[in-house]
Write an enzyme that holds these catalytic residues in place. Structure first.
Site, PDB file in Angstrom:
ATOM      1  CD  GLU A   1      -0.540  -6.399   3.990  1.00 11.69           C
ATOM      2  OE1 GLU A   1       0.642  -6.202   3.624  1.00 11.69           O
ATOM      3  OE2 GLU A   1      -1.248  -7.311   3.526  1.00 11.69           O
TER       4      GLU A   1
ATOM      5  CG  HIS B   1      -0.648  -1.835   0.303  1.00 11.25           C
ATOM      6  ND1 HIS B   1      -1.607  -2.023   1.272  1.00 11.25           N
ATOM      7  CD2 HIS B   1       0.111  -2.961   0.330  1.00 11.25           C
ATOM      8  CE1 HIS B   1      -1.429  -3.187   1.858  1.00 11.25           C
ATOM      9  NE2 HIS B   1      -0.380  -3.776   1.298  1.00 11.25           N
TER      10      HIS B   1
ATOM     11  CG  ASP C   1       7.296 -16.663  -2.462  1.00  5.94           C
ATOM     12  OD1 ASP C   1       8.385 -16.234  -2.015  1.00  5.94           O
ATOM     13  OD2 ASP C   1       6.442 -15.923  -2.990  1.00  5.94           O
TER      14      ASP C   1
ATOM     15  CG  ASP D   1       1.081 -11.338   0.977  1.00  7.53           C
ATOM     16  OD1 ASP D   1      -0.067 -10.882   1.158  1.00  7.53           O
ATOM     17  OD2 ASP D   1       2.023 -10.637   0.568  1.00  7.53           O
TER      18      ASP D   1
ATOM     19  CB  ALA E   1       0.809  -8.037  -6.657  1.00 10.97           C
TER      20      ALA E   1
END
Length: 385
Positions: free
Chosen positions: A128, A140, A245, A271, A305
């Site tokens: 990714e 990122h 989520d 993730d 994150a």
């Protein structure tokens, strides 16, 4: 020796059955047989609960206190897989977020060796980044993001075993690069992208078949600018990963997306970060302190994150938050990702000839046991003192 597993009910062909035995032989599902027709001499095992296909997670950054970027090794992969197996994941792609090419090379080599050595559940790698759009970087590091060039192409196409999934920003890919990746067997997904609808559509025409964490870090669906989201929902050949989520995307938004797109093209992903399968309330991500609070994983500024989500939790949330029938929620965690990765003839369903990758769920939809290639592992719940 062939063994007949006899669960309270089993998910087969999109429906729950209470009259079938699953015969497992040498790591595969040999047959599905009515319980009444089982040979008297066949060894059998009664299972209290619901037997479903093993879950496949295409986006696993870490687990069990281990981050793949920090431990791009066989041991790191095994630790992450073991942590997620407790939550029903029987197949996964260890996922590397944007990093130096040297780290990506290490990660690819580690995955190749892990598959060769038979580390349970490893199906390939998800890279990714770092070929993303810095304007949509999310968590990122901007200094890690770089253009996709010939050196990058060589790294992305270097895995010898398993599947390679690459998330990139299509508008940053040089002309012809997506087609070259696809021709080399790489599965290409759009993510962390500022692409227009037209740019996203052109990438799909070139062979892009995925969208990474739909709605997050990409151009949204607008009245005159459909963006990446519009292209993803419109095109039937695109499979979208979704993080259910309650933090990444509103359940209402996901319910609307499911009215546009078949569940067969909407796959559950976690993730997940190192906190999954760990008691740690915080960890380091490339030098930054990340916190786990109220189920969300963020940096000090509140930027998401990754997640603290596991796959059985994603299935439960999909049923509860999105109103999706359990059998479809399970398929979104098994058959859909298997099809996306091109391994549907091997795993992702309970059917004769497929690998015996299975999950036993109790009445609360918690995992009681898993099988990977027919090898059973029970989930041991530690009772509080």
């Amino acid at each position: 020796m062939a063994t007949a597993l006899i669960p309270s009910r089993v998910l087969v062909d999109g429906a729950f059955r209470s009259d079938l035995a699953v015969i497992v032989d040498r790591g595969r599902i040999a047959a599905l047989v009515p319980v009444a027709e089982l040979p008297a001499a066949m060894p059998r095992e009664a299972l209290e609960g619901t037997l479903v296909p093993g879950f496949i997670d295409t986006q696993v950054n870490g687990g069990g206190g281990v981050l793949f970027n920090d431990a791009p090794t066989v041991d790191g992969i095994a630790a992450i897989g073991a942590a997620h197996r407790r939550f029903g994941t029987t197949g996964f792609l260890p996922t590397l977020i944007s990093d130096d090419l040297s780290v990506i090379r290490e990660a690819v080599a580690a995955v190749d060796t892990a598959i060769q050595q038979g580390v349970p559940g490893v199906l390939g790698i998800h890279i990714e980044g770092p070929f993303l759009n810095v304007d949509r970087k999310g968590i990122h590091l901007p200094e890690k993001i770089r253009p996709l060039d010939e050196e990058g192409l060589a790294v992305l196409t270097s895995l010898s075993r398993g599947r390679t999934l690459v998330t990139l920003a299509p508008e940053r890919a040089p002309a012809g690069m997506i087609a070259r990746l696809v021709e080399a067997g790489v599965i290409v997904s759009a993510g962390h992208t500022n692409a227009t609808y037209e740019e996203a559509s052109a990438a799909i025409d070139a062979g892009l078949t995925g969208v990474t964490h739909l709605f997050n870090a990409m151009t949204q669906l607008g009245s005159r600018r459909p963006g990446v989201v519009g292209a993803a929902l419109e095109r039937d050949e695109v499979t979208c990963g979704i993080i259910v989520d309650g933090h990444h995307v509103s359940p209402a938004t996901l319910r609307l997306a499911l009215r546009c797109k078949s569940p067969a093209r909407m796959m559950l992903v976690t993730d997940a970060m190192p906190s999954v399968g760990s008691d740690a309330g915080e960890f380091l991500l490339q030098g930054r302190r990340i916190f786990v609070r109220d189920g969300a994983v963020t940096d000090a500024a509140g930027t998401l994150a990754g997640s603290n989500l596991d796959m059985v939790g994603a299935v439960r949330n999909t049923a509860a938050m999105l109103g999706v029938p359990l059998e479809i929620a399970v398929a979104m965690a098994s058959a859909t990702p298997a099809g996306f990765l091109g391994v549907g003839s091997e795993t992702g369903r309970i059917a004769a000839g497929l690998r015996a990758d299975l999950v036993l769920l109790d009445e609360a939809l918690d995992v009681s046991a898993t099988w990977i290639g027919g090898v059973r592992e029970d989930v041991r719940v530690t009772q509080p003192a």
